[in-house]
Design a protein around this motif. Sequence first.
Motif, PDB file in Angstrom:
ATOM      1  N   VAL A  36       0.832  -1.205   0.000  1.00 58.99           N
ATOM      2  CA  VAL A  36       0.000   0.000   0.000  1.00 58.99           C
ATOM      3  C   VAL A  36       0.867   1.254   0.000  1.00 58.99           C
ATOM      4  CG1 VAL A  36      -1.668   1.339   1.333  1.00 58.99           C
ATOM      5  CG2 VAL A  36      -1.976  -1.119   1.070  1.00 58.99           C
ATOM      6  N   LEU A  37       1.926   1.253   0.810  1.00 55.52           N
ATOM      7  CA  LEU A  37       2.813   2.421   0.860  1.00 55.52           C
ATOM      8  C   LEU A  37       3.483   2.646  -0.492  1.00 55.52           C
ATOM      9  CD1 LEU A  37       4.506   1.954   4.365  1.00 55.52           C
ATOM     10  CD2 LEU A  37       2.495   3.311   3.763  1.00 55.52           C
TER      11      LEU A  37
ATOM     12  N   PRO B 202      11.034   9.098   8.630  1.00 51.06           N
ATOM     13  CA  PRO B 202      10.682   8.750   7.240  1.00 51.06           C
ATOM     14  C   PRO B 202      11.510   7.565   6.752  1.00 51.06           C
ATOM     15  CG  PRO B 202      11.994  10.766   7.313  1.00 51.06           C
ATOM     16  CD  PRO B 202      11.645  10.437   8.728  1.00 51.06           C
ATOM     17  N   SER B 203      10.855   6.696   5.982  1.00 53.88           N
ATOM     18  CA  SER B 203      11.558   5.526   5.447  1.00 53.88           C
ATOM     19  C   SER B 203      10.872   5.096   4.160  1.00 53.88           C
ATOM     20  CB  SER B 203      11.564   4.373   6.455  1.00 53.88           C
ATOM     21  OG  SER B 203      10.232   3.962   6.741  1.00 53.88           O
ATOM     22  N   LEU B 204      11.635   4.457   3.289  1.00 50.16           N
ATOM     23  CA  LEU B 204      11.093   3.963   2.021  1.00 50.16           C
ATOM     24  C   LEU B 204      10.546   2.549   2.204  1.00 50.16           C
ATOM     25  CD1 LEU B 204      13.866   5.126  -0.474  1.00 50.16           C
ATOM     26  CD2 LEU B 204      11.492   5.934  -0.424  1.00 50.16           C
TER      27      LEU B 204
ATOM     28  N   ARG C  94     -13.961  32.051  -4.950  1.00 48.20           N
ATOM     29  CA  ARG C  94     -12.589  32.064  -5.456  1.00 48.20           C
ATOM     30  C   ARG C  94     -12.405  30.923  -6.450  1.00 48.20           C
ATOM     31  NH1 ARG C  94     -10.440  36.347  -2.323  1.00 48.20           N
ATOM     32  NH2 ARG C  94      -8.778  36.209  -3.874  1.00 48.20           N
ATOM     33  N   ARG C  95     -11.263  30.910  -7.133  1.00 44.86           N
ATOM     34  CA  ARG C  95     -10.995  29.866  -8.123  1.00 44.86           C
ATOM     35  C   ARG C  95      -9.691  29.159  -7.801  1.00 44.86           C
ATOM     36  NH1 ARG C  95     -12.027  34.320 -11.450  1.00 44.86           N
ATOM     37  NH2 ARG C  95     -14.197  34.429 -12.109  1.00 44.86           N
ATOM     38  N   HIS C  96      -9.704  27.837  -7.910  1.00 47.82           N
ATOM     39  CA  HIS C  96      -8.494  27.072  -7.645  1.00 47.82           C
ATOM     40  C   HIS C  96      -7.718  26.843  -8.944  1.00 47.82           C
ATOM     41  CE1 HIS C  96     -11.063  23.840  -9.155  1.00 47.82           C
ATOM     42  NE2 HIS C  96      -9.967  23.141  -9.337  1.00 47.82           N
ATOM     43  N   ARG C  97      -6.454  26.449  -8.804  1.00 46.63           N
ATOM     44  CA  ARG C  97      -5.621  26.075  -9.947  1.00 46.63           C
ATOM     45  C   ARG C  97      -5.550  24.552  -9.960  1.00 46.63           C
ATOM     46  NH1 ARG C  97      -1.780  30.121  -7.409  1.00 46.63           N
ATOM     47  NH2 ARG C  97      -2.445  32.130  -8.253  1.00 46.63           N
ATOM     48  N   SER C  98      -6.265  23.942 -10.888  1.00 48.53           N
ATOM     49  CA  SER C  98      -6.443  22.486 -10.846  1.00 48.53           C
ATOM     50  C   SER C  98      -5.130  21.735 -11.046  1.00 48.53           C
ATOM     51  CB  SER C  98      -7.476  22.047 -11.887  1.00 48.53           C
ATOM     52  OG  SER C  98      -7.091  22.468 -13.183  1.00 48.53           O
ATOM     53  N   ASN C  99      -4.285  22.183 -11.950  1.00 47.27           N
ATOM     54  CA  ASN C  99      -3.040  21.453 -12.192  1.00 47.27           C
ATOM     55  C   ASN C  99      -2.051  21.622 -11.046  1.00 47.27           C
ATOM     56  OD1 ASN C  99      -3.510  20.340 -14.954  1.00 47.27           O
ATOM     57  ND2 ASN C  99      -3.812  22.497 -15.421  1.00 47.27           N
ATOM     58  N   CYS C 100      -1.998  22.813 -10.459  1.00 46.92           N
ATOM     59  CA  CYS C 100      -1.181  23.015  -9.264  1.00 46.92           C
ATOM     60  C   CYS C 100      -1.676  22.124  -8.127  1.00 46.92           C
ATOM     61  CB  CYS C 100      -1.226  24.484  -8.857  1.00 46.92           C
ATOM     62  SG  CYS C 100      -0.305  24.874  -7.356  1.00 46.92           S
ATOM     63  N   GLU C 101      -2.990  21.972  -8.033  1.00 46.41           N
ATOM     64  CA  GLU C 101      -3.569  21.123  -6.988  1.00 46.41           C
ATOM     65  C   GLU C 101      -3.157  19.667  -7.182  1.00 46.41           C
ATOM     66  OE1 GLU C 101      -5.516  20.377  -3.518  1.00 46.41           O
ATOM     67  OE2 GLU C 101      -5.121  22.333  -4.421  1.00 46.41           O
ATOM     68  N   LEU C 102      -3.138  19.197  -8.424  1.00 49.59           N
ATOM     69  CA  LEU C 102      -2.730  17.813  -8.680  1.00 49.59           C
ATOM     70  C   LEU C 102      -1.266  17.593  -8.303  1.00 49.59           C
ATOM     71  CD1 LEU C 102      -4.447  16.898 -12.078  1.00 49.59           C
ATOM     72  CD2 LEU C 102      -5.152  16.298  -9.765  1.00 49.59           C
ATOM     73  N   VAL C 103      -0.401  18.547  -8.624  1.00 52.00           N
ATOM     74  CA  VAL C 103       1.013  18.417  -8.260  1.00 52.00           C
ATOM     75  C   VAL C 103       1.162  18.335  -6.736  1.00 52.00           C
ATOM     76  CG1 VAL C 103       3.259  19.554  -8.288  1.00 52.00           C
ATOM     77  CG2 VAL C 103       1.841  19.551 -10.348  1.00 52.00           C
ATOM     78  N   ALA C 104       0.425  19.195  -6.026  1.00 44.36           N
ATOM     79  CA  ALA C 104       0.483  19.171  -4.559  1.00 44.36           C
ATOM     80  C   ALA C 104      -0.034  17.849  -4.004  1.00 44.36           C
ATOM     81  CB  ALA C 104      -0.327  20.333  -3.993  1.00 44.36           C
ATOM     82  N   GLN C 105      -1.102  17.327  -4.601  1.00 44.79           N
ATOM     83  CA  GLN C 105      -1.616  16.030  -4.152  1.00 44.79           C
ATOM     84  C   GLN C 105      -0.574  14.941  -4.349  1.00 44.79           C
ATOM     85  OE1 GLN C 105      -4.622  15.487  -2.749  1.00 44.79           O
ATOM     86  NE2 GLN C 105      -5.349  17.589  -2.965  1.00 44.79           N
ATOM     87  N   GLY C 106       0.170  15.016  -5.470  1.00 43.98           N
ATOM     88  CA  GLY C 106       1.217  14.035  -5.705  1.00 43.98           C
ATOM     89  C   GLY C 106       2.318  14.103  -4.663  1.00 43.98           C
ATOM     90  N   VAL C 107       2.813  15.309  -4.387  1.00 49.32           N
ATOM     91  CA  VAL C 107       3.852  15.482  -3.367  1.00 49.32           C
ATOM     92  C   VAL C 107       3.346  14.995  -2.006  1.00 49.32           C
ATOM     93  CG1 VAL C 107       5.262  17.175  -2.129  1.00 49.32           C
ATOM     94  CG2 VAL C 107       4.901  17.416  -4.595  1.00 49.32           C
ATOM     95  N   ALA C 108       2.084  15.300  -1.693  1.00 55.52           N
ATOM     96  CA  ALA C 108       1.512  14.912  -0.399  1.00 55.52           C
ATOM     97  C   ALA C 108       1.434  13.394  -0.252  1.00 55.52           C
ATOM     98  CB  ALA C 108       0.126  15.531  -0.236  1.00 55.52           C
ATOM     99  N   ASN C 109       1.101  12.694  -1.322  1.00 53.80           N
ATOM    100  CA  ASN C 109       1.015  11.235  -1.234  1.00 53.80           C
ATOM    101  C   ASN C 109       2.394  10.610  -1.068  1.00 53.80           C
ATOM    102  OD1 ASN C 109      -1.773   9.767  -1.773  1.00 53.80           O
ATOM    103  ND2 ASN C 109      -1.830  11.734  -2.814  1.00 53.80           N
ATOM    104  N   ILE C 110       3.393  11.163  -1.736  1.00 49.04           N
ATOM    105  CA  ILE C 110       4.754  10.662  -1.537  1.00 49.04           C
ATOM    106  C   ILE C 110       5.196  10.912  -0.100  1.00 49.04           C
ATOM    107  CG2 ILE C 110       7.162  10.966  -2.219  1.00 49.04           C
ATOM    108  CD1 ILE C 110       6.129  11.669  -5.042  1.00 49.04           C
ATOM    109  N   GLY C 111       4.941  12.133   0.406  1.00 46.02           N
ATOM    110  CA  GLY C 111       5.308  12.446   1.788  1.00 46.02           C
ATOM    111  C   GLY C 111       4.570  11.596   2.794  1.00 46.02           C
ATOM    112  N   SER C 112       3.286  11.363   2.564  1.00 42.53           N
ATOM    113  CA  SER C 112       2.497  10.540   3.480  1.00 42.53           C
ATOM    114  C   SER C 112       3.050   9.122   3.558  1.00 42.53           C
ATOM    115  CB  SER C 112       1.034  10.521   3.015  1.00 42.53           C
ATOM    116  OG  SER C 112       0.259   9.652   3.818  1.00 42.53           O
ATOM    117  N   ALA C 113       3.369   8.538   2.388  1.00 37.26           N
ATOM    118  CA  ALA C 113       3.887   7.172   2.374  1.00 37.26           C
ATOM    119  C   ALA C 113       5.249   7.083   3.060  1.00 37.26           C
ATOM    120  CB  ALA C 113       3.988   6.675   0.932  1.00 37.26           C
TER     121      ALA C 113
END
Length: 568
Positions: A113-114, A253-255, A294-313
């Motif tokens: 899962v990680l 943190p560990s891989l 207000r309006r969000h930046r969808s592609n910036c949001e996806l990049v942040a979600q990606g970084v967050a999932n790597i950090g979470s794991a």
Amino acid sequence: MTVDVPSSLLAERPSFRALYMPKLVSVLREGYDVAAFRADIVAGLTVAIVALPLSMAIAIASGMSPERGLFTAVVGGFLISALGGSRFQVGGPAGAFIVLVAAAVARHGIDGVLLATMMAGVFLMAAGFLRLGDFIKFIPYPVTVGFTAGIAVIIFASQLKDLFGLTLAGKEPGELIAKIEALAPAFNTVNPSTVALALLTIGLIAGLKKVRPHWPGMLIAVVAASVATWAFTLPVETIGTRFGGIPSMLPAPSLPDITFAKMQAVLPDAVAFALLGAIESLLSAVVADGMTGRRHRSNCELVAQGVANIGSALFGGICATGTIARTATNVRAGARGPIAGMLHSAFLLLFMLLAAPLASHIPLAALAGVLTIVAWNMAEKHEFLTLLRSSRGDAVVLLATFLLTVFRDLTEGIVVGFALGAVLFIHRMAVTTGIEEHAPLVPPDRADDSGPRGPYDPGLATDSKVVVYRLSGAFFFGAASTVGVVLDRIADQRKAFVIDFAAVPFVDSTAANVIAGIGRKAERHGVRLFITGAAAPVRRALLRAGARRPQVRYLPRIDDAVREAHRL
């Protein structure tokens, strides 16, 4: 689908820097004072109180230990707010992932899962940099409602064992039918104390929402159930008896174990995590936009979600995504920017440091009650019934997505639902397309002031109070997002605006919901919305979606709407 819009209202193509600049930077540049920081402290604390029991409940329902939900909310939530393209997005573990994570745990274990979570993070970053965020918005509305309702059913089914305190002879299956077949013979092992605690939790949350909606109902209910368990020494399962408690600090943190064979094995799960994470986070950002203007930046949001999932794991957490309930709570609590979401993560870490020993006394029945409420709220019951009544095509797409999500697979439900939506669109276009007999292939030129359209009136384009724009062609899910952004931009600049539907042959449920959302926003901002020229089928679709008085007024012609607007 075309929209006649004044060129001055169309923005230039944004630069890479503007497209991927976190909203945190934008907020700080605008000016961030002490009053805003105080407001964000209150909002962050409010959301943390909601997220504390919910994060543990989601992790347990996903087949993981409760602290992994807290790790996700602390690390993933902080990164989503700090780097994301939405001012108000709050991230963490989401109920929608319970089904996928639980299945991945059963197949590949925690390490799998990680690894899948890290791979999903890479996919999300790639999707953001490839600017695929705009395409995710094209998912038809019946598909969104169908898979959300399906997830709600599966979440509720996953909590039956802990709601009733059942004792199973073997491991609880993940599939719905197999789960019910395993649980049914075990109903003679129902624990009355567990049922009582679950009912207490559900009753307190529902009751406080009605009489004290601003109180943290979930936390109060979990605390009350824990106190009752301790005071009466109830024979029920708790976090302590099943998991031995939770740690009072973040791990180093560990891989996870990374091999090519393991990556191949978890690839389908990683793709599913990324797809659902993208959909869930952008839906949540859209909800925040609708609540705040207000309006969000969808592609910036996806990049942040990606970084967050790597950090979470890396810290042992599970999938992180933007969460609608916590984001809405953040907005209602008065957040001013992303710092509120970052503070929510900091408060959760503080709770872990100070109150970890107390978590051992939380009964699992209380957390199951929390997720029962979450499932009930996720189900979108009104929207589900409205789509069932709207048209046979929308009903087929809705039910196919719902049933495949419940009985087969979430990803399969989304793909099949989208395909059916596309086929439905083609069919509707074929039905609404007609060929006039003896009509020439190339129509002859004619003067601008000839025919039913009438001469050009420059007064409409220069009117400081009213803006008019015309839609032409099929208004369906593929065009709804783009047109919605244009309409939203125009609505910000006038006190009244008119949408002419005279050249629109049909509207699907996704597009109709876009118009209904614009109408609700217009009403909140004191702007009057007029719809003109809508044919009877188009008007019925808009009304079913909620585009009705007092948010929207229907008139036959543009001139009628302009005159009415000037009388206001």
